[in-house]
Write a protein that holds these residues in place. Sequence first.
Motif, PDB file in Angstrom:
ATOM      1  N   ASN A 151       0.857  -1.127   0.042  1.00  0.00           N
ATOM      2  CA  ASN A 151      -0.139   0.174  -0.072  1.00  0.00           C
ATOM      3  C   ASN A 151       0.700   1.421  -0.139  1.00  0.00           C
ATOM      4  O   ASN A 151       0.096   2.338   0.313  1.00  0.00           O
ATOM      5  N   ALA A 152       2.341   1.174  -0.298  1.00  0.00           N
ATOM      6  CA  ALA A 152       2.940   2.401  -0.214  1.00  0.00           C
ATOM      7  C   ALA A 152       4.081   2.275  -1.198  1.00  0.00           C
ATOM      8  O   ALA A 152       4.378   0.916  -1.486  1.00  0.00           O
ATOM      9  N   SER A 153       4.861   3.084  -1.497  1.00  0.00           N
ATOM     10  CA  SER A 153       6.095   3.006  -2.182  1.00  0.00           C
ATOM     11  C   SER A 153       7.252   3.342  -1.043  1.00  0.00           C
ATOM     12  O   SER A 153       7.075   3.146   0.243  1.00  0.00           O
ATOM     13  N   THR A 154       8.474   3.031  -1.439  1.00  0.00           N
ATOM     14  CA  THR A 154       9.421   3.107  -0.401  1.00  0.00           C
ATOM     15  C   THR A 154       9.341   4.261   0.477  1.00  0.00           C
ATOM     16  O   THR A 154       9.397   4.102   1.675  1.00  0.00           O
ATOM     17  N   GLU A 155       9.170   5.384  -0.164  1.00  0.00           N
ATOM     18  CA  GLU A 155       9.136   6.804   0.643  1.00  0.00           C
ATOM     19  C   GLU A 155       7.901   6.761   1.654  1.00  0.00           C
ATOM     20  O   GLU A 155       8.239   7.144   2.642  1.00  0.00           O
ATOM     21  N   GLY A 156       6.733   6.149   0.997  1.00  0.00           N
ATOM     22  CA  GLY A 156       5.509   5.998   1.871  1.00  0.00           C
ATOM     23  C   GLY A 156       5.780   5.039   3.174  1.00  0.00           C
ATOM     24  O   GLY A 156       5.348   5.357   4.103  1.00  0.00           O
ATOM     25  N   TYR A 157       6.542   3.968   2.905  1.00  0.00           N
ATOM     26  CA  TYR A 157       6.664   3.162   3.983  1.00  0.00           C
ATOM     27  C   TYR A 157       7.659   3.766   4.863  1.00  0.00           C
ATOM     28  O   TYR A 157       7.478   3.430   6.288  1.00  0.00           O
ATOM     29  N   LEU A 158       8.443   4.285   4.571  1.00  0.00           N
ATOM     30  CA  LEU A 158       9.709   5.205   5.643  1.00  0.00           C
ATOM     31  C   LEU A 158       8.617   6.069   6.185  1.00  0.00           C
ATOM     32  O   LEU A 158       8.931   6.444   7.536  1.00  0.00           O
ATOM     33  N   LYS A 159       7.764   7.029   5.732  1.00  0.00           N
ATOM     34  CA  LYS A 159       7.021   7.904   6.337  1.00  0.00           C
ATOM     35  C   LYS A 159       6.211   7.061   7.511  1.00  0.00           C
ATOM     36  O   LYS A 159       6.089   7.659   8.658  1.00  0.00           O
ATOM     37  N   ILE A 160       5.550   5.832   7.352  1.00  0.00           N
ATOM     38  CA  ILE A 160       4.687   5.167   8.173  1.00  0.00           C
ATOM     39  C   ILE A 160       5.616   4.761   9.117  1.00  0.00           C
ATOM     40  O   ILE A 160       5.139   4.872  10.375  1.00  0.00           O
ATOM     41  N   LEU A 161       6.847   4.268   9.072  1.00  0.00           N
ATOM     42  CA  LEU A 161       7.691   3.809  10.068  1.00  0.00           C
ATOM     43  C   LEU A 161       8.069   5.043  11.072  1.00  0.00           C
ATOM     44  O   LEU A 161       8.287   4.822  12.259  1.00  0.00           O
ATOM     45  N   ARG A 162       8.376   6.004  10.535  1.00  0.00           N
ATOM     46  CA  ARG A 162       8.698   7.115  11.517  1.00  0.00           C
ATOM     47  C   ARG A 162       7.535   7.705  12.085  1.00  0.00           C
ATOM     48  O   ARG A 162       7.713   8.068  13.522  1.00  0.00           O
ATOM     49  N   ALA A 163       6.080   7.637  11.629  1.00  0.00           N
ATOM     50  CA  ALA A 163       5.044   8.035  12.342  1.00  0.00           C
ATOM     51  C   ALA A 163       4.701   7.085  13.518  1.00  0.00           C
ATOM     52  O   ALA A 163       4.057   7.671  14.592  1.00  0.00           O
ATOM     53  N   ILE A 164       5.196   5.821  13.460  1.00  0.00           N
ATOM     54  CA  ILE A 164       4.710   5.072  14.485  1.00  0.00           C
ATOM     55  C   ILE A 164       5.958   4.453  15.310  1.00  0.00           C
ATOM     56  O   ILE A 164       6.193   3.464  15.972  1.00  0.00           O
ATOM     57  N   ARG A 165       7.115   5.138  15.235  1.00  0.00           N
ATOM     58  CA  ARG A 165       8.400   4.907  15.747  1.00  0.00           C
ATOM     59  C   ARG A 165       8.235   4.498  17.141  1.00  0.00           C
ATOM     60  O   ARG A 165       8.906   3.649  17.837  1.00  0.00           O
ATOM     61  N   ASP A 166       7.568   5.196  17.990  1.00  0.00           N
ATOM     62  CA  ASP A 166       7.591   5.033  19.406  1.00  0.00           C
ATOM     63  C   ASP A 166       6.477   4.045  19.977  1.00  0.00           C
ATOM     64  O   ASP A 166       6.259   3.645  21.030  1.00  0.00           O
ATOM     65  N   LEU A 167       5.833   3.390  19.042  1.00  0.00           N
ATOM     66  CA  LEU A 167       4.822   2.265  19.352  1.00  0.00           C
ATOM     67  C   LEU A 167       5.534   0.929  19.394  1.00  0.00           C
ATOM     68  O   LEU A 167       6.591   0.815  18.905  1.00  0.00           O
ATOM     69  N   ASP A 168       4.883   0.017  20.234  1.00  0.00           N
ATOM     70  CA  ASP A 168       5.651  -1.145  20.695  1.00  0.00           C
ATOM     71  C   ASP A 168       4.796  -2.147  19.395  1.00  0.00           C
ATOM     72  O   ASP A 168       4.118  -2.483  19.572  1.00  0.00           O
ATOM     73  N   MET A 169       5.835  -2.393  18.556  1.00  0.00           N
ATOM     74  CA  MET A 169       5.400  -3.372  17.292  1.00  0.00           C
ATOM     75  C   MET A 169       6.315  -4.609  17.373  1.00  0.00           C
ATOM     76  O   MET A 169       7.438  -4.677  17.111  1.00  0.00           O
ATOM     77  N   PHE A 170       5.571  -5.836  17.098  1.00  0.00           N
ATOM     78  CA  PHE A 170       6.007  -7.108  17.133  1.00  0.00           C
ATOM     79  C   PHE A 170       6.891  -7.053  15.805  1.00  0.00           C
ATOM     80  O   PHE A 170       7.905  -7.416  15.570  1.00  0.00           O
ATOM     81  N   TRP A 171       6.213  -6.888  14.556  1.00  0.00           N
ATOM     82  CA  TRP A 171       6.594  -6.704  13.372  1.00  0.00           C
ATOM     83  C   TRP A 171       5.750  -5.813  12.581  1.00  0.00           C
ATOM     84  O   TRP A 171       4.610  -5.283  12.684  1.00  0.00           O
ATOM     85  N   VAL A 172       6.214  -4.993  11.397  1.00  0.00           N
ATOM     86  CA  VAL A 172       5.688  -4.453  10.563  1.00  0.00           C
ATOM     87  C   VAL A 172       5.863  -5.151   9.128  1.00  0.00           C
ATOM     88  O   VAL A 172       6.777  -5.254   8.909  1.00  0.00           O
TER      89      VAL A 172
END
Length: 407
Positions: free
Chosen positions: A227-248
């Motif tokens: 659902n995103a390009s490389t740029e979009g995936y990086l924006k999502i990962l930065r936006a949820i950086r502080d959440l506790d995620m098992f994986w993305v």
Amino acid sequence: MKVNSKIRSIETLAADAGFRNYYFVKITTEDGIVGWSEYDEGFGAPGVGTAIAKLSDRLIGQPVGDHERLYAELYSITRPAAGGVVALALGAIENALLDAKAKALGVPCYELLGGKIRDRIRVYWSHCATWRINHPSYFKPAITDLDGVKAIGREVREKGFTAMKTNIFIYDNDKKNPKGWRPGFGAPNYPERNVDRHVLRNLRMHLEAIREGAGPDVDLLLDLNFNASTEGYLKILRAIRDLDMFWVEIDSYNPEALGLIRRQSPHPISSCETLLGIRDFLPYFREQSMDVAIIDTPWNGVWQSMKIANLAEAHEVNVAPHNFYGHLCTMMNAHFAASVPNLRIMETDIDRLEWDHELFTHVPEFKDGHLIMPSRPGWGTEPVEEAIKAHPPKQATGGLASYGRKA
């Protein structure tokens, strides 16, 4: 020996599965042994059943136990068009052959895979909130707001599951009426797949709600699909950086792009559920593109999937099966998961159609967030043909006509 029993017939069957169909292969030998597998045509793969039918004549009269030779022969004659729907047909045939061979020997399929390593397989509740949002007429209670998202998070914890996976949703201005955001699958038809602030705010709001309901001790997984390009995936990962995620979970057909994402990600990255065969997976392993390699064993064939898992282990990567189909697929994946040393976790859908239990002789047993492995011969469950006839498939399109729509 019955393992040398020759194949008499190969059939495909289909049943109504609500917003999609379930599809099955049935192999019958001259001695009356029946091997089953489940495959799919709705996840971007119309025509698998036709490919199976075209290949079936090559198998009639062949020993049912020779699955490696038969797979190699079918691969050879389809080599110019290897991959895609043809690969999925080969995987479906291989899985039915494995079931028949195990039944001929009177053993569970995991015995053909080297024996089971584990009796209990940790699972995560997949499409958590997703099915009840996207398909409210089939999965109850329907989720229409953030309170419903919090409630299913609590339900996961209260039912003893220790991990759950959800997807991206967009809410209205009142934080109600969520809709799945899946431009990678044409819903909405947004081929550039850009990620804006509105998507980021809604995703974070959804994740915080399901975490609030589940509490701090349930692992949270996020599936971003294509659902995103490389740029979009990086924006999502930065936006949820502080959440506790098992994986993305991220799908990409470019191993270098995925490797770049992983190296910048604060969270573990899983990927590769749509890849087919060792040749597809190899560049991702060489690039160290993901922390967990997801293998679709119904697509690849369980025997071939074991080879991919071995390759993953050589690259210090764990694996997880892709599993969002019917109960037979769940058990096929369970035998794989029980047998591979480098298992991370197993996907499964807990929200089920009200008639799912009618379609199979046995349903998976879950206890304390784990699937309990049975010792029945073969995959440990079979489709019920009378029930399949009672629930005829709605479409001949493989489900693509309705994919991405609410039902």
